[in-house]
Design a protein around this motif. Structure first.
Motif, short mmCIF file in Angstrom:
data_model
loop_
_atom_site.label_atom_id
_atom_site.label_comp_id
_atom_site.label_asym_id
_atom_site.label_seq_id
_atom_site.Cartn_x
_atom_site.Cartn_y
_atom_site.Cartn_z
N LEU A 103 12.21 15.01 -14.46
CA LEU A 103 11.45 14.26 -13.48
C LEU A 103 11.74 14.77 -12.07
N THR A 104 10.77 14.66 -11.19
CA THR A 104 10.96 15.05 -9.80
C THR A 104 11.90 14.06 -9.12
N ALA A 105 12.42 14.47 -7.97
CA ALA A 105 13.26 13.57 -7.19
C ALA A 105 12.49 12.31 -6.81
N GLU A 106 11.22 12.46 -6.51
CA GLU A 106 10.40 11.29 -6.14
C GLU A 106 10.26 10.31 -7.30
N ALA A 107 10.08 10.83 -8.52
CA ALA A 107 9.97 9.96 -9.69
C ALA A 107 11.29 9.26 -9.97
N LEU A 108 12.40 9.98 -9.83
CA LEU A 108 13.72 9.37 -10.04
C LEU A 108 13.97 8.28 -8.99
N ALA A 109 13.55 8.53 -7.78
CA ALA A 109 13.72 7.53 -6.72
C ALA A 109 12.84 6.31 -6.97
N GLU A 110 11.65 6.52 -7.51
CA GLU A 110 10.78 5.38 -7.84
C GLU A 110 11.45 4.47 -8.87
N ILE A 111 12.09 5.09 -9.86
CA ILE A 111 12.81 4.29 -10.86
C ILE A 111 13.90 3.47 -10.19
N ALA A 112 14.64 4.09 -9.27
CA ALA A 112 15.69 3.36 -8.56
C ALA A 112 15.12 2.19 -7.77
N ASP A 113 14.01 2.40 -7.11
CA ASP A 113 13.40 1.35 -6.29
C ASP A 113 12.93 0.17 -7.14
N ARG A 114 12.47 0.45 -8.35
CA ARG A 114 11.90 -0.59 -9.20
C ARG A 114 12.85 -1.10 -10.27
N SER A 115 14.05 -0.50 -10.36
CA SER A 115 14.98 -0.87 -11.44
C SER A 115 16.39 -0.96 -10.89
N PRO A 116 16.80 -2.12 -10.42
CA PRO A 116 18.16 -2.27 -9.89
C PRO A 116 19.26 -1.96 -10.91
N ASN A 117 18.90 -1.99 -12.19
CA ASN A 117 19.90 -1.77 -13.22
C ASN A 117 20.11 -0.30 -13.56
N VAL A 118 19.25 0.58 -13.08
CA VAL A 118 19.49 2.02 -13.22
C VAL A 118 20.38 2.42 -12.05
N LEU A 119 21.69 2.40 -12.31
CA LEU A 119 22.67 2.59 -11.24
C LEU A 119 23.14 4.03 -11.08
N TYR A 120 22.93 4.83 -12.12
CA TYR A 120 23.51 6.17 -12.11
C TYR A 120 22.49 7.21 -12.60
N TYR A 121 22.71 8.44 -12.14
CA TYR A 121 21.90 9.57 -12.58
C TYR A 121 22.85 10.70 -13.00
N LYS A 122 22.67 11.20 -14.20
CA LYS A 122 23.39 12.40 -14.62
C LYS A 122 22.39 13.55 -14.61
N LEU A 123 22.61 14.48 -13.70
CA LEU A 123 21.72 15.61 -13.52
C LEU A 123 22.47 16.88 -13.87
N GLU A 124 21.96 17.63 -14.84
CA GLU A 124 22.63 18.85 -15.24
C GLU A 124 21.61 19.92 -15.58
N GLY A 125 22.13 21.11 -15.83
CA GLY A 125 21.25 22.24 -16.08
C GLY A 125 20.98 23.01 -14.80
N PRO A 126 20.28 24.14 -14.90
CA PRO A 126 19.96 24.95 -13.73
C PRO A 126 19.26 24.13 -12.65
N GLY A 127 19.72 24.27 -11.43
CA GLY A 127 19.10 23.55 -10.32
C GLY A 127 19.61 22.14 -10.11
N SER A 128 20.67 21.72 -10.84
CA SER A 128 21.14 20.34 -10.72
C SER A 128 21.62 20.03 -9.31
N ALA A 129 22.35 20.95 -8.70
CA ALA A 129 22.86 20.70 -7.35
C ALA A 129 21.73 20.58 -6.34
N ALA A 130 20.73 21.44 -6.48
CA ALA A 130 19.58 21.36 -5.58
C ALA A 130 18.83 20.05 -5.77
N LYS A 131 18.70 19.60 -7.01
CA LYS A 131 18.03 18.32 -7.27
C LYS A 131 18.81 17.16 -6.64
N MET A 132 20.12 17.23 -6.68
CA MET A 132 20.94 16.19 -6.04
C MET A 132 20.72 16.16 -4.54
#
Length: 304
Positions: free
Chosen positions: A146-175
């Motif tokens: 998912l794009t950063a914008e999609a991940l942020a939308e989940i955060a905005d609409r879901s207080p219970n999604v507290l954490y993100y595990k991002l891995e694989g190529p480009g993980s640091a850039a995505k963070m």
């Protein structure tokens, strides 16, 4: 909230390929004694994708029993529907997990919007905090990134999604992209065996979710990082980089073999079996690998 170094345990199997309960308990104790901040089970590192539902339940039971509340417990799930995710959350609630590390449904490609709604629906139905896991380096999950914008939308609409595990190529850039879009109370974790942990920390990661075997390297670096001594943290990570690359550089299945061979030599487990299908593994790689290990001041080093 979770932060720091939270390894996902591998699942030891005996020579018949069955779960080695004593070996799994031993791995739990090894990581507790090493000072990690939380422990996870049933992730990719656990070979959860090669186990039955009953076996995944059994590993949680074993790990939770050995932990006895000493550390937060992370339980990985890979549901194929929101309904399945909700059922698993209810089933695992008895073990009081600190979080459910949740992969997106991957069988079909229904588009990013469907995955956003999946996490929102799941989060509304459970009180257990959720780690949203992104693993595009795993072929089955390549299309679920998912794009950063999609991940942020989940955060905005879901207080219970507290954490993100991002891995694989480009993980640091995505963070780096995601961090300014998240509410202040959400945290990001790296994975991938720690190969890019330094860049991930610089881009806002609150810790690392690695495998097992040599986490004292990451713990020492994390301690320096938390003190604000980035130079010392970098020195520790760079010192351990040959080992990190030797284990995780060639890919996930290879890392399973190397971690199990390491812990077998240490005496924590009796067999280094990795369930099939897996890659062809040549034990001729082990002398050079063990030489890298033994050159470091680690609990698993032969001279210790």
């Amino acid at each position: 909230m979770l932060e720091g170094i939270a390894p996902i345990l591998f699942t030891p199997f005996d020579d018949r390929g069955d779960i080695d309960a004593d070996g799994l308990r031993s791995i739990v104790r090894f990581e507790i004694d090493g000072g990690v901040h939380a422990i996870g089970i049933n992730g990719f590192a656990s070979e959860a994708y090669k186990m039955t539902d009953d076996e995944r339940w059994r590993t949680v039971e074993l790990v939770a029993g050995e932990l006895a509340g000493a550390l937060p417990l992370i339980i990985g799930i890979a549901p194929n529907s929101a309904e399945s995710a909700i059922q698993q959350a209810r089933q695992f609630a008895a073990y009081r997990p600190a979080a459910l590390m949740t992969l997106p449904p991957a069988t079909m490609d229904n588009g990013a919007g469907a995955l956003v709604e999946f996490y929102i629906d799941f989060a509304k139905a459970t009180d257990v905090p959720i780690i949203l896991q992104q693993a595009p380096h795993i072929p089955q999950y390549r299309h679920t990134e998912l794009t950063a914008e999609a991940l942020a939308e989940i955060a905005d609409r879901s207080p219970n999604v507290l954490y993100y595990k991002l891995e694989g190529p480009g993980s640091a850039a995505k963070m780096r992209e995601l961090k300014p879009l998240l509410p202040a109370d959400r945290k990001m974790f790296g994975g991938g065996g720690g190969i890019t942990v330094l860049e991930e920390l610089r881009n806002g990661a609150a810790g690392l979710i690695p495998g097992v075997g040599f986490n004292e390297l990451f713990l020492a670096a994390w301690d320096q990082w938390k003190r604000g001594d980035e130079e010392s943290a970098e020195a520790i990570i760079l010192k351990g980089a040959p080992l990190t690359r030797a284990v995780s550089g060639p890919g996930h299945e290879y890392s399973l073999h190397m971690r199990k061979q390491l812990m077998k030599r240490y005496g924590a487990i009796g067999s280094a079996i990795v369930r099939k299908p897996t890659i062809a593994f040549d034990e001729c790689d082990l002398p050079a690998f063990f030489a890298i290990v033994d050159a470091l001041d680690l609990r698993v080093a032969k001279n210790n």
